[in-house]
Design a protein around this motif. Structure first.
Motif: not given
Length: 218
Positions: A4-11, A24-30, A45-53, A110-115
């Motif tokens: 599970s991934v949380l995206l944090a960006d102002d754009q 596009r990564g079957r094992d990744l979900t935003v 705090r609410t979502l408890e993601p595995d990874v945060i970008l 590279g982005l998916r691999a990094a996560v």
């Protein structure tokens, strides 16, 4: 296992692009998005993601401060993702506990691999973040358990010290396994034990301790 991934960006467009690439990564979900540091803290705090970008420059609370706050209450992994790759940002991100530092120029694979890498418990820096940068950071404080006599590395076995030295030279677990003629699982076990014994958060701080204590040269 789905990461599970949380995206944090102002754009908004940046978040939309990352969301599309990650899906596009079957094992990744935003699981959520945030446009400010404060929103990122609340979402984490609410979502408890595995990874945060995490972007650095956002309105109000910046990404590095948000990272520090989040890691104070949640055992997650944070990748700092920004267009501004300067030494001070690297230092600040690592000091805040980030497990990775990448620029927004990274390619989709590279982005998916990094996560996946940070979700698995490893840490990463973009190729352009050189050993010189890590070496400079090594002179700054890092939380670690001090061993009697001041030699933190004294708590490690000879094999663990050798593994830490190889980690600090930039080798992956597979590379370490090949160099020491052991299995990748054994290499990973040595790394995990060294992290636990030294009381550091992850592989990045393991490298910093290796530099600080003279196991490798700056």
């Amino acid at each position: 296992m789905t990461i599970s991934v949380l995206l944090a960006d102002d754009q908004h467009l940046v978040r939309a692009g990352f969301r599309s690439l990650l899906r596009r990564g079957r094992d990744l979900t935003v699981v959520g998005e945030a446009s400010t540091g404060d929103e990122a803290v609340r979402a984490a705090r609410t979502l408890e993601p595995d990874v945060i970008l995490m972007d650095i420059r956002m309105p109000g609370m910046d990404g590095i401060t948000a990272t520090r706050e989040i890691l104070g209450f949640l055992d997650t992994k944070v990748i700092i993702l920004t267009t501004f790759e300067t030494d001070e940002y690297v230092f600040s991100a690592l000091a805040a506990g980030a497990s990775g530092f990448l620029t927004k120029e990274i390619d989709p694979d590279g982005l998916r691999a990094a996560v996946r890498v940070v979700a698995a418990g490893d840490a990463l820096l973009s190729p352009s973040v050189t050993r010189r940068v890590v070496g400079q950071f090594a002179h700054r404080p890092v939380a670690a358990a001090a061993a009697p006599g001041g030699d933190r590395l004294a708590v490690l076995t000879d094999r663990e010290r050798e593994v830490v030295r190889l980690v600090a030279t930039g080798l992956s677990n597979d590379d370490i396994a090949a160099a020491l003629v052991i299995s990748p699982l054994t290499a990973k076990t040595h790394v995990t034990r060294a992290i636990a014994k030294l009381g550091v958060r992850d592989r990045v701080q393991l490298v910093i301790v290796a530099y600080q204590d003279g196991l490798v040269g700056n």
